[in-house]
Design an enzyme around this catalytic site. Structure first.
Site, PDB file in Angstrom:
ATOM      1  N   CYS A   1       0.820  -1.204   0.000  1.00  0.00           N
ATOM      2  CA  CYS A   1       0.000   0.000   0.000  1.00  0.00           C
ATOM      3  C   CYS A   1       0.864   1.268   0.000  1.00  0.00           C
ATOM      4  O   CYS A   1       1.503   1.572  -0.990  1.00  0.00           O
ATOM      5  CB  CYS A   1      -0.984  -0.036   1.167  1.00  0.00           C
ATOM      6  SG  CYS A   1      -2.394   1.076   0.951  1.00  0.00           S
TER       7      CYS A   1
ATOM      8  N   HIS B   1      -3.715  -5.097   0.145  1.00  0.00           N
ATOM      9  CA  HIS B   1      -3.456  -5.555   1.514  1.00  0.00           C
ATOM     10  C   HIS B   1      -3.512  -7.079   1.587  1.00  0.00           C
ATOM     11  O   HIS B   1      -4.585  -7.655   1.788  1.00  0.00           O
ATOM     12  CB  HIS B   1      -4.492  -4.960   2.479  1.00  0.00           C
ATOM     13  CG  HIS B   1      -4.294  -3.511   2.757  1.00  0.00           C
ATOM     14  ND1 HIS B   1      -3.821  -3.039   3.964  1.00  0.00           N
ATOM     15  CD2 HIS B   1      -4.488  -2.420   1.989  1.00  0.00           C
ATOM     16  CE1 HIS B   1      -3.737  -1.714   3.925  1.00  0.00           C
ATOM     17  NE2 HIS B   1      -4.143  -1.322   2.728  1.00  0.00           N
TER      18      HIS B   1
ATOM     19  N   GLU C   1      -2.672  -8.911   3.945  1.00  0.00           N
ATOM     20  CA  GLU C   1      -2.944  -9.366   5.309  1.00  0.00           C
ATOM     21  C   GLU C   1      -4.403  -9.195   5.707  1.00  0.00           C
ATOM     22  O   GLU C   1      -4.776  -9.499   6.836  1.00  0.00           O
ATOM     23  CB  GLU C   1      -2.063  -8.587   6.301  1.00  0.00           C
ATOM     24  CG  GLU C   1      -2.591  -7.226   6.737  1.00  0.00           C
ATOM     25  CD  GLU C   1      -2.797  -6.232   5.614  1.00  0.00           C
ATOM     26  OE1 GLU C   1      -3.738  -5.434   5.689  1.00  0.00           O
ATOM     27  OE2 GLU C   1      -2.025  -6.258   4.624  1.00  0.00           O
TER      28      GLU C   1
END
Length: 373
Positions: A258, A348, A350
């Site tokens: 990001c 992202h 995660e």
């Protein structure tokens, strides 16, 4: 719920949406953006990347599962304000300990409910993310007063916000099981699940403040450097770009996500620009240039790196490639240094409340560190 207290969401172009107060009664200012996730509102609210933004949920009903003590992505709610169409009348989930409305009130987050979020989202899509404000109760003024207050507020271009959300001092998250690697993670707004994903792969993570120097990073003898997500304009990250260039010079394995993708992009000589309304949600398709595969990804960014899908370009560190791009608009979604151990993605991997298509990127980081030994 703060019942029947009038509220207004005001945009800088003069458009006004009227509803009822949700959360704290008062006034807040920020950039109005929308997110398309139908789940994960707790993760969204506690994501530091939303610092100084008024978040509009496109899903019509929010708050069904209440609030719990396990799903926070940081130690507080970071959004500047919150706008929903229909708050759930009752929270129902076995992990819920309180309602979303109660948590917003407790943390002092000014919100609004009962507005047409579909119309608001279409407005932002057509005209772009813009400054706005939520005013409720005694803070409600005349239309002219509220619009003037919004126009006097700061925009997101040129905003240096990572310093607001970074850790004050280094902290360590141990590896699960046998430790295989040690990583220095530069905290520009890191989410809690990121170190968790690395720890599961035998990585000890040292989460370090934004202003950390290369000497401080080298003191822990890391096997790799991680550049986290975060809020604000990437054009304000000169110190972090220089740190990244030093890491690239040393061929220290590097992984960015990001905001970290934008920092790496700048270190490789690319510019950044503001998207019209950004990518925010958990359903955004990204194409891997090498394999042609499409991953459904979670994203939250209002800026992007300049470049074209599949473009190869020269850098001070050798050739690099735009490794991923967005299927919706062609925006750069990943970079890879062809002659060094560095890569990044704009999304992202995660994302706790999002898809897991991109989770293997953490394994790729492990492979880079293994090869560098």
């Amino acid at each position: 719920m703060t019942a029947h207290t009038p509220a207004a969401l005001v945009l800088e172009d003069g458009r006004i949406f009227r509803g009822e107060a949700y959360g704290k009664v008062g006034r807040t200012l920020g950039e109005v953006v929308f997110t398309t996730g139908m789940t994960g509102y707790q993760e969204t609210l506690t994501d530091p990347s939303y610092h100084r933004q008024i978040v509009v949920q496109t899903a019509p009903q929010i708050g069904n599962t209440g609030w719990n003590d396990e799903d926070d992505e940081s130690d507080k709610i970071w959004v500047a304000g919150y706008a929903v169409r229909e708050p759930a009348r009752r929270a129902s989930n076995w992990r819920s300990t309180r309602s979303l409305d109660d948590e917003l009130t407790e943390q002092g987050v000014v919100g609004i409910s009962g507005i047409d979020t579909r119309t608001l989202t279409r407005h932002v899509r057509e005209l772009g993310a813009m400054r706005g404000g939520i005013f409720s109760g005694p803070e409600l003024g005349s239309d002219e007063q509220m619009v003037a207050a919004v126009k006097d507020s700061s925009g997101m271009v040129g905003a240096s916000l990572a310093g607001d959300v970074t850790t004050g001092e280094t902290y360590v998250i141990p590896a699960e099981g046998q430790q295989r690697f040690r990583v220095a993670a530069l905290d520009m707004g890191i989410k809690a699940n990121t170190p968790r994903m690395m720890a599961q792969r035998g990585i000890e993570i040292h989460v370090m403040p934004l202003a950390s120097t290369m000497d401080e990073i080298l003191e822990i003898a890391p096997d790799g450097l991680f550049l986290s997500n975060g809020p604000g304009d990437p054009a304000t990250t000169d110190a972090q770009v220089e740190l990244t260039r030093q890491a690239l010079d040393r061929k220290l394995p590097l992984f960015g996500i990001c905001f970290g993708n934008q920092v790496l992009g700048r270190a490789l000589g690319r510019g950044t620009y503001k998207l019209q309304y950004g990518h925010r949600g958990i359903n955004i398709p990204v194409i891997d240039q090498e394999t042609g595969k499409v991953a459904i990804t979670a994203q939250n960014h209002g800026f992007a790196v300049e470049g074209e899908p599949g473009e190869e370009f020269d850098t001070d560190f050798g050739r690099a490639i735009v490794s991923h791009h967005c299927a919706n608009d062609g925006a750069v979604e990943g970079l890879r240094l062809l002659s060094g151990p560095a890569f990044s993605v704009q999304y992202h991997p995660e994302a706790a409340a999002g898809p897991h298509d991109a989770a293997p990127l953490f394994d790729k980081f492990v492979d880079l560190m293994s090869e560098a030994r």
